[in-house]
Design a protein around this motif. Structure first.
Motif, PDB file in Angstrom:
ATOM      1  N   LYS A 194      33.163  26.594  15.969  1.00 31.56           N
ATOM      2  CA  LYS A 194      33.926  25.369  16.244  1.00 31.56           C
ATOM      3  C   LYS A 194      35.424  25.593  16.061  1.00 31.56           C
ATOM      4  N   GLU A 226      38.394  24.932  18.821  1.00 36.57           N
ATOM      5  CA  GLU A 226      39.502  24.011  18.577  1.00 36.57           C
ATOM      6  C   GLU A 226      40.842  24.653  18.934  1.00 36.57           C
ATOM      7  N   SER A 233      43.085  14.150  18.573  1.00 36.56           N
ATOM      8  CA  SER A 233      41.739  14.602  18.241  1.00 36.56           C
ATOM      9  C   SER A 233      40.697  13.674  18.837  1.00 36.56           C
ATOM     10  N   ALA A 242      33.660  21.321  20.363  1.00 34.54           N
ATOM     11  CA  ALA A 242      34.923  20.723  19.916  1.00 34.54           C
ATOM     12  C   ALA A 242      35.440  19.825  21.027  1.00 34.54           C
ATOM     13  N   ASN A 295      38.740  16.775  22.309  1.00 37.90           N
ATOM     14  CA  ASN A 295      39.969  16.032  22.063  1.00 37.90           C
ATOM     15  C   ASN A 295      40.202  15.032  23.187  1.00 37.90           C
TER      16      ASN A 295
END
Length: 269
Positions: free
Chosen positions: A60, A64, A80, A118, A120
């Motif tokens: 992860k 990211e 995020s 991950a 965003n």
């Protein structure tokens, strides 16, 4: 009290994005309209089988670092996905197993079998004049401009071996298998997808597929949303866009921004 069409559209957008926190961004005015689109998925050449068999999933933390960061794409604010997207697949359920990968792709989760994920959120920069004015000087136009929010939810997932190819296939196969629609329950909220249709993808990465979903709006019409999924090596990227201004005026969200797809895929290894 029965909600107005605009509020129902905003609620649909929030649930369609599988994000309850978006509900607070909705205004109570707008219009609805049914929409659908036709297109075709496209794919580029697959990676060699030998390379796929040796692939190792990134953790992860590694994913990211591959997500677009603030300043890496002009005209967008990057935040995020922790506060706007489901934390895990356990809170996202579908009434058809073949449609689960589509629901996951729409919510920034891994469409395939992996724990490496991950996400965003990229919001198109909307410099509303209301932010620089005193309350007494804010006009109706300033208020309307402030609600012109266009968000793209981005999810990255990484796989071992040929897991990425299988994950991508589960999405592309799901578009056809779920064309008649399916039901979603996300974080306790139910939503009915009435139609799924393929559309032209970006031809990014090694393989790409794009599709639209028509979502029922409290029985008062439909709202259309766009999703795109790209595989590059053993990483799968998903993109889902919600455009509140377009939804409230036409019932259709904007297509996934090509600039976002291009910039994100360029960062993938």
């Amino acid at each position: 009290m029965k909600r107005s069409p605009g509020a129902r559209l905003c609620a649909t957008a929030a649930i369609g994005a599988l994000s309850l926190s978006l509900l607070t961004a909705c205004s109570d005015d707008g219009a609805k309209d049914a929409g659908d689109a036709k297109g075709s998925a496209s794919s580029a050449a697959s990676t060699a089988a030998s390379a796929a068999s040796d692939a190792e999933a990134l953790p992860k933390a590694g994913l990211e670092k591959l997500l677009l960061a603030q300043g890496e794409i002009k005209g967008y604010k990057v935040t995020s996905g922790d506060d706007t997207l489901p934390a895990s697949k356990s809170v996202v359920k579908t009434d058809k197993e073949a449609c689960a990968p589509l629901a996951y792709a729409m919510s920034g989760l891994a469409p395939g079998d992996t724990e490496s994920n991950a996400s965003n959120t990229l919001t198109e920069d909307n410099a509303s004049a209301a932010a620089t004015k005193s309350p007494g000087d804010i006009s109706q136009s300033d208020i309307e401009s402030a609600f012109k929010v266009k968000m793209t939810f981005v999810g990255l997932s990484s796989y071992e071996g040929d897991g990425a190819e299988k994950a991508f296939t589960s999405v592309s196969d799901g578009v056809a298998a779920c064309s008649g629609g399916f039901g979603i329950t996300a974080q306790g909220e139910k939503q009915k997808i009435t139609k799924v249709a393929s559309e032209q993808a970006s031809k990014s990465g090694d393989e790409s597929v794009a599709f639209t979903v028509d979502s029922d709006v409290d029985g008062g019409g439909t709202a259309t949303f766009h999703t795109q999924v790209v595989r590059k090596g053993n990483t799968v990227a998903s993109f889902y866009t919600v455009d509140f201004a377009s939804l409230t005026s036409t019932g259709k969200s904007s297509a996934v921004p090509g600039a976002v797809v291009a910039a994100q895929v360029a960062k993938l290894k």
